[in-house]
Motif scaffolding. Structure first.
Motif, mmCIF file in Angstrom:
data_model
loop_
_atom_site.group_PDB
_atom_site.id
_atom_site.type_symbol
_atom_site.label_atom_id
_atom_site.label_comp_id
_atom_site.label_asym_id
_atom_site.label_seq_id
_atom_site.Cartn_x
_atom_site.Cartn_y
_atom_site.Cartn_z
ATOM 1 N N PRO A 30 0.943 -1.100 0.096
ATOM 2 C CA PRO A 30 -0.059 -0.147 -0.047
ATOM 3 C C PRO A 30 0.633 1.307 -0.020
ATOM 4 O O PRO A 30 0.545 2.323 -0.709
ATOM 5 N N ILE A 31 2.041 1.149 0.668
ATOM 6 C CA ILE A 31 2.852 2.456 0.597
ATOM 7 C C ILE A 31 3.366 2.825 -0.834
ATOM 8 O O ILE A 31 3.422 3.950 -1.007
ATOM 9 N N SER A 32 3.588 1.715 -1.559
ATOM 10 C CA SER A 32 3.932 2.124 -2.844
ATOM 11 C C SER A 32 2.825 2.759 -3.996
ATOM 12 O O SER A 32 3.137 3.371 -4.970
ATOM 13 N N PHE A 33 1.653 2.738 -3.415
ATOM 14 C CA PHE A 33 0.551 3.530 -4.251
ATOM 15 C C PHE A 33 0.198 4.895 -3.393
ATOM 16 O O PHE A 33 -0.537 5.578 -3.791
ATOM 17 N N SER A 34 1.020 5.331 -2.474
ATOM 18 C CA SER A 34 0.784 6.625 -1.799
ATOM 19 C C SER A 34 0.963 7.551 -2.621
ATOM 20 O O SER A 34 2.163 7.700 -3.525
#
Length: 262
Positions: A30-34
Motif C-alpha cells: 500500500p505504501i507504494s501507491f501513496s
C-alpha cells in the motif's frame, strides 16, 4: 472432537506465525501507491507515479537493468560451476572432499562485511572496482554455495545405478551425464540457478564496496535513496521484486510438482 479442535488450533497458530512473518513485507504494497513524497503508513491517496518513476528516472531504470543483467550472468556462471563442483564432491567422499565442501560453503557463514572488505582490498590492486567483471566475480563467489547445496541435495537421493546401467549399454561418460544425470537432477540445478540470481540481485554489502558512480546495482541505488530522500519509489521497487519472486518460486514449485507426477 478433541483431535479436530487440536488440528484447527494448530492451523490457526501456523497461520498467525506466517502472517507475522509476511506482514512487514506486505506493508510496502500500500505504501507504494501513496501520493505523499515520503514513506508513511497508512498511506494517503492513490497514485501510480512511483512505479512510473522507476522507468522514467534514469538512475532507477539503469540500476534495475544492471542488476538483472548481472544476476543472469551470475546465475549462468554459478550454476555451471556449482553443478560441476557438486558432481565432483559427490564422487569425492573422503576428508579432502569434506575440506573442499567446507571451503565452498565459507561465504555463507562468513560475515558479509568481512567478505566485502577482503574483496575490496583485492579489487583495488586488480582495478576491478566498479567493473562488470568485478561484480560478476564477487556475486558468483556469494552465489556458488547455494548452487552446490541445491544440486547436492538432489544428488543425495540420486540412484547412481542408473548411470552404471547406461554405461554398461555403451554410453560414454559425457552421454551419461547429458542424458541421465543432468535430466534427473534438473530440479536441483534450476533451484540453484534461481537462488544464484536472487543472491546476486539482492546483494548490497559487497556491492557497496565495489560500486562506482557509473555502475550501480539496484540494492546500492535503494541504499542511496534511503539515505537521501526516502521516496516511495523504494516501496514500488520492493513490491515489484516481491511479485516477480513469488511468480518465479510458484513456477518452480509447479514445475517440480509436474515432474513428480510423471
Amino acid at each position: 472432537m478433541t483431535r479436530t479442535l487440536g488440528r484447527i488450533a494448530l492451523a490457526l497458530v501456523c497461520f498467525l506465525i506466517a502472517l507475522w512473518l509476511v506482514a512487514p513485507t506486505l506493508v510496502i504494497i500500500p505504501i507504494s501507491f501513496s501520493e505523499t513524497q515520503s514513506l508513511a503508513f497508512p498511506p494517503t491517496g492513490f497514485s501510480w507515479k512511483w512505479y512510473a518513476n522507476i522507468f522514467d528516472n534514469r538512475a532507477w531504470s539503469r540500476s534495475l537493468v544492471t542488476s538483472v543483467e548481472i544476476g543472469l550472468i551470475v546465475a549462468a556462471v554459478a550454476t555451471v560451476l556449482g553443478t560441476m563442483a557438486a558432481l565432483g564432491l559427490e564422487r569425492l567422499k573422503n576428508r579432502l572432499g569434506g575440506t573442499i565442501r567446507l571451503l565452498l560453503l565459507t561465504p555463507v557463514v562468513m560475515p558479509g562485511v568481512v567478505l566485502a572488505v577482503g574483496i575490496y582490498a583485492v579489487y583495488l590492486n586488480l582495478h576491478l572496482t566498479g567493473t562488470w567483471t568485478g561484480y560478476v566475480l564477487a556475486h558468483t563467489l556469494l552465489a556458488l554455495p547455494f548452487v552446490v547445496i541445491a544440486v547436492s541435495a538432489n544428488l543425495s537421493v540420486f540412484d547412481a545405478r542408473l548411470e552404471v546401467a547406461a554405461a554398461s549399454l555403451g554410453a560414454s561418460r559425457l552421454t551419461v551425464l547429458r542424458t541421465v544425470t543432468v535430466p534427473l537432477i534438473a530440479p536441483g540445478i534450476l533451484s540453484g540457478a534461481l537462488f544464484a540470481f536472487v543472491t546476486s540481485f539482492d546483494e548490497v554489502i559487497v556491492s557497496l564496496f565495489i560500486t562506482s558512480a557509473q555502475l550501480k546495482t539496484l540494492p546500492v541505488q535503494i541504499y542511496a535513496s534511503m539515505t537521501r530522500d526516502t521516496d516511495p519509489t523504494v516501496a514500488a521497487i520492493g513490491t515489484l521484486t516481491l511479485v516477480v519472486t513469488t511468480v518465479l518460486i510458484g513456477a518452480g514449485l509447479l514445475f517440480s510438482l509436474s515432474r513428480g507426477r510423471k
